[in-house]
Scaffold this motif. Structure first.
Motif, PDB file in Angstrom:
ATOM      1  N   GLN A  50     -10.761  -4.154 -24.251  1.00  0.00           N
ATOM      2  CA  GLN A  50     -12.193  -4.305 -24.478  1.00  0.00           C
ATOM      3  C   GLN A  50     -12.829  -2.925 -24.539  1.00  0.00           C
ATOM      4  O   GLN A  50     -12.565  -2.079 -23.683  1.00  0.00           O
ATOM      5  N   ARG A  51     -13.677  -2.729 -25.543  1.00  0.00           N
ATOM      6  CA  ARG A  51     -14.371  -1.441 -25.691  1.00  0.00           C
ATOM      7  C   ARG A  51     -15.853  -1.725 -25.924  1.00  0.00           C
ATOM      8  O   ARG A  51     -16.209  -2.484 -26.808  1.00  0.00           O
ATOM      9  N   VAL A  52     -16.701  -1.093 -25.111  1.00  0.00           N
ATOM     10  CA  VAL A  52     -18.154  -1.164 -25.285  1.00  0.00           C
ATOM     11  C   VAL A  52     -18.642   0.274 -25.366  1.00  0.00           C
ATOM     12  O   VAL A  52     -18.455   1.044 -24.424  1.00  0.00           O
ATOM     13  N   THR A  53     -19.221   0.632 -26.498  1.00  0.00           N
ATOM     14  CA  THR A  53     -19.750   1.987 -26.675  1.00  0.00           C
ATOM     15  C   THR A  53     -21.228   1.878 -27.012  1.00  0.00           C
ATOM     16  O   THR A  53     -21.591   1.313 -28.043  1.00  0.00           O
ATOM     17  N   ARG A  54     -22.062   2.386 -26.130  1.00  0.00           N
ATOM     18  CA  ARG A  54     -23.511   2.375 -26.338  1.00  0.00           C
ATOM     19  C   ARG A  54     -24.000   3.730 -26.842  1.00  0.00           C
ATOM     20  O   ARG A  54     -24.865   3.808 -27.688  1.00  0.00           O
ATOM     21  N   ASP A  55     -23.463   4.789 -26.281  1.00  0.00           N
ATOM     22  CA  ASP A  55     -23.714   6.138 -26.780  1.00  0.00           C
ATOM     23  C   ASP A  55     -22.651   7.069 -26.196  1.00  0.00           C
ATOM     24  O   ASP A  55     -21.714   6.622 -25.536  1.00  0.00           O
ATOM     25  N   GLU A  56     -22.813   8.358 -26.428  1.00  0.00           N
ATOM     26  CA  GLU A  56     -21.799   9.344 -26.057  1.00  0.00           C
ATOM     27  C   GLU A  56     -21.413   9.317 -24.578  1.00  0.00           C
ATOM     28  O   GLU A  56     -20.267   9.576 -24.218  1.00  0.00           O
ATOM     29  N   HIS A  57     -22.372   9.004 -23.703  1.00  0.00           N
ATOM     30  CA  HIS A  57     -22.100   9.009 -22.260  1.00  0.00           C
ATOM     31  C   HIS A  57     -22.209   7.626 -21.628  1.00  0.00           C
ATOM     32  O   HIS A  57     -22.188   7.506 -20.404  1.00  0.00           O
ATOM     33  N   ASP A  58     -22.348   6.595 -22.436  1.00  0.00           N
ATOM     34  CA  ASP A  58     -22.539   5.220 -21.935  1.00  0.00           C
ATOM     35  C   ASP A  58     -21.522   4.310 -22.612  1.00  0.00           C
ATOM     36  O   ASP A  58     -21.791   3.743 -23.667  1.00  0.00           O
ATOM     37  N   TRP A  59     -20.334   4.216 -22.006  1.00  0.00           N
ATOM     38  CA  TRP A  59     -19.241   3.466 -22.616  1.00  0.00           C
ATOM     39  C   TRP A  59     -18.250   3.001 -21.550  1.00  0.00           C
ATOM     40  O   TRP A  59     -18.182   3.563 -20.458  1.00  0.00           O
ATOM     41  N   VAL A  60     -17.508   1.952 -21.905  1.00  0.00           N
ATOM     42  CA  VAL A  60     -16.470   1.406 -21.020  1.00  0.00           C
ATOM     43  C   VAL A  60     -15.325   0.896 -21.887  1.00  0.00           C
ATOM     44  O   VAL A  60     -15.552   0.214 -22.887  1.00  0.00           O
ATOM     45  N   GLU A 102       0.804  -1.221   0.000  1.00  0.00           N
ATOM     46  CA  GLU A 102       0.000   0.000   0.000  1.00  0.00           C
ATOM     47  C   GLU A 102       0.839   1.274   0.000  1.00  0.00           C
ATOM     48  O   GLU A 102       0.337   2.350  -0.336  1.00  0.00           O
ATOM     49  N   HIS A 103       2.136   1.165   0.353  1.00  0.00           N
ATOM     50  CA  HIS A 103       3.005   2.338   0.327  1.00  0.00           C
ATOM     51  C   HIS A 103       3.522   2.615  -1.080  1.00  0.00           C
ATOM     52  O   HIS A 103       3.883   3.746  -1.404  1.00  0.00           O
ATOM     53  N   GLU A 104       3.555   1.580  -1.901  1.00  0.00           N
ATOM     54  CA  GLU A 104       4.128   1.685  -3.237  1.00  0.00           C
ATOM     55  C   GLU A 104       3.063   1.724  -4.333  1.00  0.00           C
ATOM     56  O   GLU A 104       3.227   2.399  -5.334  1.00  0.00           O
ATOM     57  N   TRP A 105       1.960   0.969  -4.154  1.00  0.00           N
ATOM     58  CA  TRP A 105       0.961   0.822  -5.200  1.00  0.00           C
ATOM     59  C   TRP A 105      -0.422   1.024  -4.613  1.00  0.00           C
ATOM     60  O   TRP A 105      -0.567   1.310  -3.444  1.00  0.00           O
ATOM     61  N   GLY A 106      -1.458   0.832  -5.443  1.00  0.00           N
ATOM     62  CA  GLY A 106      -2.807   0.998  -4.923  1.00  0.00           C
ATOM     63  C   GLY A 106      -3.841   1.138  -6.015  1.00  0.00           C
ATOM     64  O   GLY A 106      -3.648   0.691  -7.140  1.00  0.00           O
ATOM     65  N   VAL A 107      -4.928   1.816  -5.677  1.00  0.00           N
ATOM     66  CA  VAL A 107      -6.065   2.010  -6.567  1.00  0.00           C
ATOM     67  C   VAL A 107      -6.302   3.513  -6.697  1.00  0.00           C
ATOM     68  O   VAL A 107      -6.326   4.228  -5.695  1.00  0.00           O
ATOM     69  N   THR A 108      -6.494   3.968  -7.936  1.00  0.00           N
ATOM     70  CA  THR A 108      -6.784   5.374  -8.198  1.00  0.00           C
ATOM     71  C   THR A 108      -8.093   5.464  -8.969  1.00  0.00           C
ATOM     72  O   THR A 108      -8.256   4.774  -9.978  1.00  0.00           O
ATOM     73  N   ILE A 109      -9.002   6.297  -8.495  1.00  0.00           N
ATOM     74  CA  ILE A 109     -10.250   6.573  -9.207  1.00  0.00           C
ATOM     75  C   ILE A 109     -10.347   8.086  -9.337  1.00  0.00           C
ATOM     76  O   ILE A 109     -10.306   8.803  -8.341  1.00  0.00           O
ATOM     77  N   GLU A 110     -10.437   8.548 -10.591  1.00  0.00           N
ATOM     78  CA  GLU A 110     -10.527   9.987 -10.815  1.00  0.00           C
ATOM     79  C   GLU A 110     -11.474  10.283 -11.961  1.00  0.00           C
ATOM     80  O   GLU A 110     -11.857   9.388 -12.708  1.00  0.00           O
ATOM     81  N   THR A 111     -11.835  11.533 -12.083  1.00  0.00           N
ATOM     82  CA  THR A 111     -12.723  11.933 -13.171  1.00  0.00           C
ATOM     83  C   THR A 111     -11.897  12.356 -14.380  1.00  0.00           C
ATOM     84  O   THR A 111     -10.734  12.760 -14.248  1.00  0.00           O
ATOM     85  N   ILE A 112     -12.531  12.250 -15.564  1.00  0.00           N
ATOM     86  CA  ILE A 112     -11.931  12.741 -16.796  1.00  0.00           C
ATOM     87  C   ILE A 112     -12.932  13.697 -17.447  1.00  0.00           C
ATOM     88  O   ILE A 112     -14.105  13.732 -17.067  1.00  0.00           O
ATOM     89  N   ASP A 113     -12.470  14.462 -18.425  1.00  0.00           N
ATOM     90  CA  ASP A 113     -13.307  15.530 -18.967  1.00  0.00           C
ATOM     91  C   ASP A 113     -14.176  15.122 -20.159  1.00  0.00           C
ATOM     92  O   ASP A 113     -14.721  15.979 -20.843  1.00  0.00           O
ATOM     93  N   ASN A 114     -14.375  13.837 -20.384  1.00  0.00           N
ATOM     94  CA  ASN A 114     -15.206  13.390 -21.524  1.00  0.00           C
ATOM     95  C   ASN A 114     -16.693  13.663 -21.364  1.00  0.00           C
ATOM     96  O   ASN A 114     -17.336  13.796 -22.405  1.00  0.00           O
ATOM     97  N   PRO A 115     -17.421  13.638 -20.341  1.00  0.00           N
ATOM     98  CA  PRO A 115     -17.042  13.349 -18.953  1.00  0.00           C
ATOM     99  C   PRO A 115     -17.013  11.849 -18.699  1.00  0.00           C
ATOM    100  O   PRO A 115     -17.546  11.065 -19.480  1.00  0.00           O
TER     101      PRO A 115
END
Length: 105
Positions: free
Chosen positions: A58-68, A24-37
């Motif tokens: 893997q890319r799943v695009t359903r619409d402009e704001h619904d994608w992974v 946990e001192h060296e690595w971990g999990v990061t969750i942040e926002t991006i401007d796409n949004p």
């Protein structure tokens, strides 16, 4: 309990299970926002049982704001997703990390 609460509890548990006084001192999990949004998630896999596993792009695009979009590189699991897809993105990691992988002989 909703699915998103369940996946968040699972991620908290996975993170806690990696914490050994060093990881946990060296690595971990990061969750942040991006401007796409949307969201950007990075889960460092170094010194975990997942370090050498690959997640194919893997890319799943359903619409402009619904994608992974998810992939691994440099011993990190990456996910970017639309503003309402964070639980789905974390569920991709949970499913992949929980898979039973047979060791090659």
């Amino acid at each position: 309990m909703s699915g998103s609460e369940h996946v968040l509890e699972w991620l908290q548990s996975w993170y806690s299970s990696q914490c050994d006084g060093d990881w946990e001192h060296e690595w971990g999990v990061t969750i942040e926002t991006i401007d796409n949004p949307g969201w950007l998630v990075k889960i460092n896999l170094e010194e975990t049982e997942l370090a050498d596993r690959e997640y194919p792009h893997q890319r799943v695009t359903r619409d402009e704001h619904d994608w992974v979009i998810a992939w691994t590189s440099e011993q990190t699991f990456h996910v970017t997703c639309g503003p309402g897809n964070l639980a789905e993105a974390l569920s991709l990691f949970r499913t992949w990390a929980s898979e039973d992988v047979a060791e090659e002989l």
